[in-house]
Design a protein around this motif. Structure first.
Motif, mmCIF file in Angstrom:
data_model
loop_
_atom_site.group_PDB
_atom_site.id
_atom_site.type_symbol
_atom_site.label_atom_id
_atom_site.label_comp_id
_atom_site.label_asym_id
_atom_site.label_seq_id
_atom_site.Cartn_x
_atom_site.Cartn_y
_atom_site.Cartn_z
ATOM 1 N N TRP B 35 0.786 -1.347 -0.025
ATOM 2 C CA TRP B 35 -0.033 -0.041 0.054
ATOM 3 C C TRP B 35 1.020 1.107 0.011
ATOM 4 N N TYR B 36 0.630 2.430 -0.789
ATOM 5 C CA TYR B 36 1.168 3.504 -1.113
ATOM 6 C C TYR B 36 0.426 4.587 -0.619
ATOM 7 N N LYS B 37 1.019 5.540 -0.088
ATOM 8 C CA LYS B 37 0.316 7.020 0.238
ATOM 9 C C LYS B 37 0.846 7.899 -0.557
ATOM 10 N N GLN B 38 0.058 8.821 -1.046
ATOM 11 C CA GLN B 38 0.753 10.104 -1.773
ATOM 12 C C GLN B 38 -0.195 11.086 -1.566
ATOM 13 N N GLU B 39 0.642 12.239 -0.968
ATOM 14 C CA GLU B 39 0.361 13.410 -0.742
ATOM 15 C C GLU B 39 0.411 14.243 -1.610
ATOM 16 N N LEU B 40 -0.453 15.265 -1.777
ATOM 17 C CA LEU B 40 -0.472 16.166 -3.099
ATOM 18 C C LEU B 40 0.528 16.625 -3.487
ATOM 19 N N GLY B 41 1.065 16.179 -4.802
ATOM 20 C CA GLY B 41 2.354 16.987 -5.461
ATOM 21 C C GLY B 41 3.510 16.279 -4.955
ATOM 22 N N LYS B 42 3.228 14.889 -4.143
ATOM 23 C CA LYS B 42 4.532 14.289 -3.790
ATOM 24 C C LYS B 42 4.493 12.974 -4.523
ATOM 25 N N ARG B 43 5.554 12.328 -4.508
ATOM 26 C CA ARG B 43 5.737 10.871 -4.762
ATOM 27 C C ARG B 43 4.793 9.701 -4.106
ATOM 28 N N PRO B 44 4.549 8.570 -4.584
ATOM 29 C CA PRO B 44 3.581 7.494 -3.647
ATOM 30 C C PRO B 44 4.776 6.922 -2.736
ATOM 31 N N GLN B 45 4.374 6.794 -1.493
ATOM 32 C CA GLN B 45 5.402 6.171 -0.526
ATOM 33 C C GLN B 45 4.698 5.157 0.054
ATOM 34 N N LEU B 46 5.833 4.091 0.161
ATOM 35 C CA LEU B 46 5.265 2.803 0.952
ATOM 36 C C LEU B 46 4.911 2.932 2.257
ATOM 37 N N ILE B 47 3.756 2.609 2.778
ATOM 38 C CA ILE B 47 3.435 2.546 4.172
ATOM 39 C C ILE B 47 3.067 1.232 4.684
ATOM 40 N N ILE B 48 2.729 0.129 4.166
ATOM 41 C CA ILE B 48 2.777 -1.035 4.660
ATOM 42 C C ILE B 48 2.768 -1.963 3.451
ATOM 43 N N ASP B 49 2.973 -3.397 3.740
ATOM 44 C CA ASP B 49 3.073 -4.351 2.827
ATOM 45 C C ASP B 49 2.605 -5.617 3.261
ATOM 46 N N ILE B 50 1.963 -6.740 2.524
ATOM 47 C CA ILE B 50 1.875 -8.046 3.145
ATOM 48 C C ILE B 50 2.114 -9.113 2.107
ATOM 49 N N ARG B 51 2.672 -10.197 2.479
ATOM 50 C CA ARG B 51 2.849 -11.224 1.402
ATOM 51 C C ARG B 51 1.942 -12.259 1.760
ATOM 52 N N SER B 52 1.590 -13.352 0.768
ATOM 53 C CA SER B 52 0.658 -14.092 0.717
ATOM 54 C C SER B 52 0.875 -15.194 1.827
ATOM 55 N N ASN B 53 1.790 -15.237 2.457
ATOM 56 C CA ASN B 53 1.760 -16.383 3.712
ATOM 57 C C ASN B 53 1.480 -15.678 5.016
ATOM 58 N N VAL B 54 0.938 -14.687 4.889
ATOM 59 C CA VAL B 54 0.330 -14.258 6.422
ATOM 60 C C VAL B 54 -1.018 -13.487 5.724
ATOM 61 N N GLY B 55 -1.911 -13.586 7.173
ATOM 62 C CA GLY B 55 -3.367 -12.990 6.757
ATOM 63 C C GLY B 55 -3.476 -11.515 7.365
ATOM 64 N N GLU B 56 -2.409 -10.952 8.064
ATOM 65 C CA GLU B 56 -2.794 -9.742 8.758
ATOM 66 C C GLU B 56 -1.350 -9.203 9.204
ATOM 67 N N LYS B 57 -1.145 -7.855 8.905
ATOM 68 C CA LYS B 57 0.003 -7.299 9.459
ATOM 69 C C LYS B 57 -0.432 -5.653 9.941
ATOM 70 N N LYS B 58 0.353 -5.378 11.210
ATOM 71 C CA LYS B 58 -0.100 -3.970 11.582
ATOM 72 C C LYS B 58 1.157 -3.358 11.891
ATOM 73 N N ASP B 59 0.896 -2.001 11.919
ATOM 74 C CA ASP B 59 2.087 -0.965 12.042
ATOM 75 C C ASP B 59 1.283 0.058 12.887
ATOM 76 N N GLN B 60 1.451 0.186 14.069
ATOM 77 C CA GLN B 60 0.638 1.309 14.914
ATOM 78 C C GLN B 60 -0.814 1.352 14.487
ATOM 79 N N ARG B 61 -1.315 2.516 13.834
ATOM 80 C CA ARG B 61 -2.579 2.836 13.546
ATOM 81 C C ARG B 61 -2.942 2.272 12.303
ATOM 82 N N ILE B 62 -2.111 1.392 11.303
ATOM 83 C CA ILE B 62 -2.247 1.107 10.323
ATOM 84 C C ILE B 62 -2.139 -0.581 10.214
ATOM 85 N N ALA B 63 -3.219 -1.107 9.510
ATOM 86 C CA ALA B 63 -3.320 -2.639 9.344
ATOM 87 C C ALA B 63 -3.662 -3.138 8.119
ATOM 88 N N VAL B 64 -3.048 -4.193 7.541
ATOM 89 C CA VAL B 64 -3.576 -4.775 6.168
ATOM 90 C C VAL B 64 -4.055 -6.239 6.643
#
Lengths: 115, 112
Positions: B35-64
């Motif tokens: 997952w990428y986050k892009q603020e106005l006029g900026k580049r997309p930046q990675l915020i979190i990622d998950i691979r198919s061997n797991v069902g959930e991943k958390k990083d503070q207030r963000i989860a996938v």
């Protein structure tokens, strides 16, 4: 910023003129990519490279060509710019030599306007 | 080839509430979902990622979360803050294809 520099950052050009965008990286990454970003379409892959002189097409490659003569430089050329190529162009690199399945990082983008 | 659909295209939530963005993918061979986050006029930046061997991943207030059977994955942001306002992109990677396919993006607005 993964050591990626794009140039120029902003360009206005006329229809029918050739345009070359440059992506330069300083960290010897094998995989490099060119994406374009348009409202409603997200990020679409134009071309990518998996080594010097090794390139392949993405989903929107028509009207674009690329070259990679050195590891650090990946050039995107619009042979004859059209208004439909007005867009923001992002270069990206993959940190792993495996390419797929690994994180990619984007450059700051190049805003191209074709009038 | 792979196709990634992202919903909703716009999302507006009150500060402090949760936000959920959903993506579906078509190729069951895909095994990497960033997952990428892009603020106005900026580049997309990675915020979190998950691979198919797991069902959930958390990083503070963000989860996938990832549901391989249904071929969909979601981004969850809890206790939203004004600085969470941005465009968010999901993506999927096909094994061996050396490229990411992106969703169309979701414009998230956090209302104070």
């Amino acid at each position: 910023d993964a050591g990626i520099t794009q140039s120029p950052r902003h360009k206005v050009t006329e229809t029918g003129t050739p345009v070359t965008l440059r992506c330069h990286q300083t960290e010897n990454h094998r995989y490099m990519y060119w994406y374009r970003q348009d409202p409603g379409h997200g990020l679409r892959l134009i071309h990518y490279s998996y080594g010097v002189k090794d390139t392949d097409k993405g989903e929107v490659s028509d009207g674009y060509s690329v070259s990679r003569s050195k590891t650090e430089d990946f050039l995107l050329t619009l042979e004859s710019a059209t208004s439909s190529q007005t867009s923001v162009y992002f270069c990206a690199i993959s940190e792993s030599n495996q390419g797929s399945g690994n994180t990619i990082y984007f450059g700051e983008g190049s805003w191209l306007t074709v009038v | 080839g792979e196709n990634v659909e992202q919903h909703p295209s716009t999302l507006s939530v009150q500060e402090g509430d949760s936000a959920v963005i959903k993506c579906t993918y078509s190729d069951s061979a895909s095994n990497y979902f960033p997952w990428y986050k892009q603020e106005l006029g900026k580049r997309p930046q990675l915020i979190i990622d998950i691979r198919s061997n797991v069902g959930e991943k958390k990083d503070q207030r963000i989860a996938v979360t990832l549901n391989k059977t249904a071929k969909h994955f979601s981004l969850h942001i809890t206790e939203t803050q004004p600085e969470d306002s941005a465009v968010y992109f999901c993506a999927a990677s096909i094994t061996g294809a050396q490229k990411l396919v992106f969703g169309q993006g979701t414009r998230l607005t956090i209302n104070p």
